[in-house]
Motif scaffolding. Structure first.
Motif, short mmCIF file in Angstrom:
data_model
loop_
_atom_site.label_atom_id
_atom_site.label_comp_id
_atom_site.label_asym_id
_atom_site.label_seq_id
_atom_site.Cartn_x
_atom_site.Cartn_y
_atom_site.Cartn_z
N GLN A 78 -9.15 16.42 -5.73
CA GLN A 78 -8.38 16.99 -4.65
C GLN A 78 -7.91 15.89 -3.70
OE1 GLN A 78 -7.79 20.27 -4.85
NE2 GLN A 78 -9.14 20.40 -6.64
N VAL A 79 -6.64 15.91 -3.36
CA VAL A 79 -6.09 14.93 -2.41
C VAL A 79 -6.34 15.44 -1.00
CG1 VAL A 79 -4.02 13.73 -1.63
CG2 VAL A 79 -4.32 14.25 -4.07
N GLU A 80 -7.10 14.69 -0.22
CA GLU A 80 -7.44 15.10 1.14
C GLU A 80 -6.45 14.58 2.16
OE1 GLU A 80 -11.51 13.82 1.64
OE2 GLU A 80 -12.22 15.77 0.96
N SER A 81 -5.94 13.37 1.94
CA SER A 81 -4.95 12.80 2.87
C SER A 81 -4.16 11.73 2.14
CB SER A 81 -5.64 12.19 4.11
OG SER A 81 -6.45 11.08 3.73
N VAL A 82 -2.95 11.47 2.64
CA VAL A 82 -2.11 10.43 2.05
C VAL A 82 -1.20 9.87 3.13
CG1 VAL A 82 -0.41 12.15 1.29
CG2 VAL A 82 -0.47 9.90 0.21
N GLU A 83 -1.01 8.56 3.13
CA GLU A 83 -0.17 7.90 4.11
C GLU A 83 0.35 6.60 3.55
OE1 GLU A 83 -2.27 6.45 7.56
OE2 GLU A 83 -4.13 6.26 6.42
N GLN A 84 1.41 6.06 4.15
CA GLN A 84 1.92 4.76 3.76
C GLN A 84 1.36 3.71 4.72
OE1 GLN A 84 6.07 4.05 4.18
NE2 GLN A 84 6.23 5.02 6.18
N ILE A 85 0.99 2.57 4.17
CA ILE A 85 0.51 1.47 4.99
C ILE A 85 1.17 0.19 4.49
CG2 ILE A 85 -1.70 2.57 5.50
CD1 ILE A 85 -2.98 0.70 3.47
N LYS A 86 1.19 -0.82 5.32
CA LYS A 86 1.76 -2.11 4.95
C LYS A 86 0.65 -3.15 4.94
CE LYS A 86 6.31 -1.11 6.94
NZ LYS A 86 7.00 -1.03 5.64
N ASN A 87 0.63 -3.96 3.90
CA ASN A 87 -0.30 -5.07 3.85
C ASN A 87 0.46 -6.34 3.46
OD1 ASN A 87 0.15 -4.91 1.08
ND2 ASN A 87 -1.77 -3.82 0.66
N LYS A 88 -0.25 -7.38 3.10
CA LYS A 88 0.38 -8.67 2.82
C LYS A 88 1.30 -8.62 1.60
CE LYS A 88 -3.33 -11.40 4.91
NZ LYS A 88 -4.37 -12.44 4.67
N THR A 89 1.03 -7.67 0.69
CA THR A 89 1.83 -7.60 -0.53
C THR A 89 2.98 -6.62 -0.44
OG1 THR A 89 0.36 -5.92 -1.48
CG2 THR A 89 -0.20 -8.22 -1.90
N GLY A 90 3.09 -5.88 0.67
CA GLY A 90 4.18 -4.91 0.81
C GLY A 90 3.67 -3.56 1.25
N THR A 91 4.37 -2.52 0.84
CA THR A 91 4.01 -1.16 1.22
C THR A 91 3.19 -0.51 0.11
OG1 THR A 91 6.03 -0.95 2.52
CG2 THR A 91 4.88 1.09 1.94
N VAL A 92 2.12 0.16 0.50
CA VAL A 92 1.29 0.87 -0.47
C VAL A 92 1.04 2.28 0.05
CG1 VAL A 92 0.17 -1.22 -1.31
CG2 VAL A 92 -0.88 0.08 0.56
N ILE A 93 0.74 3.17 -0.87
CA ILE A 93 0.31 4.51 -0.52
C ILE A 93 -1.21 4.54 -0.51
CG2 ILE A 93 0.30 6.93 -1.21
CD1 ILE A 93 2.99 5.93 -0.21
N GLN A 94 -1.80 4.96 0.59
CA GLN A 94 -3.24 5.06 0.70
C GLN A 94 -3.62 6.53 0.69
OE1 GLN A 94 -5.81 2.54 3.37
NE2 GLN A 94 -6.03 4.48 4.47
N ALA A 95 -4.46 6.91 -0.26
CA ALA A 95 -4.85 8.31 -0.38
C ALA A 95 -6.36 8.43 -0.41
CB ALA A 95 -4.27 8.93 -1.65
N SER A 96 -6.87 9.50 0.21
CA SER A 96 -8.28 9.84 0.14
C SER A 96 -8.42 10.98 -0.87
CB SER A 96 -8.81 10.28 1.51
OG SER A 96 -10.17 10.71 1.41
N ILE A 97 -9.21 10.76 -1.91
CA ILE A 97 -9.32 11.72 -2.99
C ILE A 97 -10.79 12.08 -3.21
CG2 ILE A 97 -8.90 12.13 -5.45
CD1 ILE A 97 -6.55 10.22 -5.25
N ARG A 98 -11.05 13.36 -3.39
CA ARG A 98 -12.41 13.86 -3.57
C ARG A 98 -12.55 14.53 -4.93
NH1 ARG A 98 -16.86 15.29 -0.64
NH2 ARG A 98 -18.01 17.13 -1.32
N ASN A 99 -13.69 14.29 -5.58
CA ASN A 99 -14.00 14.96 -6.84
C ASN A 99 -14.96 16.11 -6.56
OD1 ASN A 99 -14.56 15.78 -9.43
ND2 ASN A 99 -15.49 13.87 -10.09
N GLU A 100 -14.47 17.33 -6.65
CA GLU A 100 -15.28 18.51 -6.37
C GLU A 100 -15.82 19.15 -7.66
OE1 GLU A 100 -12.73 21.05 -4.10
OE2 GLU A 100 -12.92 19.84 -2.26
N GLY A 101 -15.62 18.49 -8.79
CA GLY A 101 -16.04 19.06 -10.06
C GLY A 101 -17.42 18.64 -10.49
#
Length: 258
Positions: free
Chosen positions: A163-186
């Motif tokens: 399950q995807v709990e949150s997602v956002e774009q962030i910038k680091n030294k290599t460029g833009t990345v998508i940062q997501a918090s994911i949970r395994n409820e199974g």
């Protein structure tokens, strides 16, 4: 598995994949020893409750090896502890002496509970007993060579549920990345790379990543049951497309089990 703090999880994770895996699973691995496969997935019951490990000594010296089973207990934040166990996985033979050029097949047999509430993970620790360094026998220095084989065990039919709990774009030294918090409820472990990743911004597709791509890039993340991990997904391009809400969808691949 890949986050464990991520770097640690990726190391074991991958280990696991290169095994690195994960988690940094190698400790003083001798290049003269060839072991395959490095990752095993076995069932807690039925015909899939066993595995085979091939060890080959490609050196010109005898190599003694001892094998120990360690259960991996994960915490929700990605950390883990190791506990030596004898009642879950039978390893035969438990010790070998490999002559130069010789190979040995080691059998892994699940002898624990036939039904597991959640999947479990283990290291089969291969250790070369401490030996004196040949070039410095007088100083008493001893060297222990060890490395780990990863074994995942799950009940037949058990499933992961990512399950995807949150997602956002962030910038680091290599460029833009998508940062997501994911949970395994199974009930079953999973890797992020088992899923097809679809990222949209507003009503536009930003990225579609097929199963296995993150694994090939060495950026996979392992999620045991009841765990949460932070995943960083690199993307290309910036512009107006970033001005809308970002959404990450996980679509099950053939190996995902969720």
């Amino acid at each position: 598995m890949c986050g464990l703090a991520q770097v640690k999880s990726k190391a074991m994770t991958s280990l696991i994949l290169v095994f690195s895996l994960s988690i940094g699973s190698f400790s003083g691995l001798t290049p003269a020893l060839e072991v395959s496969p490095l990752v095993h997935e076995i069932s807690s019951s039925g015909r899939g409750a066993s595995g085979r490990l091939l060890i080959r000594n490609s050196s010109d010296s005898e190599v003694p090896l001892e094998m120990e089973v360690q259960r991996i207990d994960f915490s929700k934040d990605g950390k883990y502890t190791l506990t030596t166990v004898e009642e879950d996985i039978l390893v035969f033979p438990p010790a070998v002496l490999l002559r130069p050029g010789a190979s040995q097949v080691v059998r892994l047999q699940w002898v624990g509970e036939p039904e597991l509430a959640i999947s479990r993970s283990y290291f089969i620790k291969l250790s070369q007993p401490a030996v004196s360094l040949p070039q410095q026998p007088q100083n008493g220095v001893r060297l222990m060579l060890t490395f780990n084989i990863l074994v995942h065990v799950a009940s037949p039919g058990s499933q992961a549920s990512l399950q995807v709990e949150s997602v956002e774009q962030i910038k680091n030294k290599t460029g833009t990345v998508i940062q997501a918090s994911i949970r395994n409820e199974g009930q079953r472990y999973s890797y992020i790379s088992d899923a097809k990743l679809i990222i949209t911004v507003g009503d536009k597709f930003l990225l579609v990543m097929q199963p296995g791509v993150l694994r090939e890039r060495g950026e996979d993340v392992f999620l045991p049951p009841d765990s949460r991990r932070t995943v960083l997904i690199p993307v290309q391009g910036e512009g107006n497309i970033w001005n809308g809400p970002i959404k990450l969808t996980l679509s099950a691949g053939d190996a995902a089990g969720f």
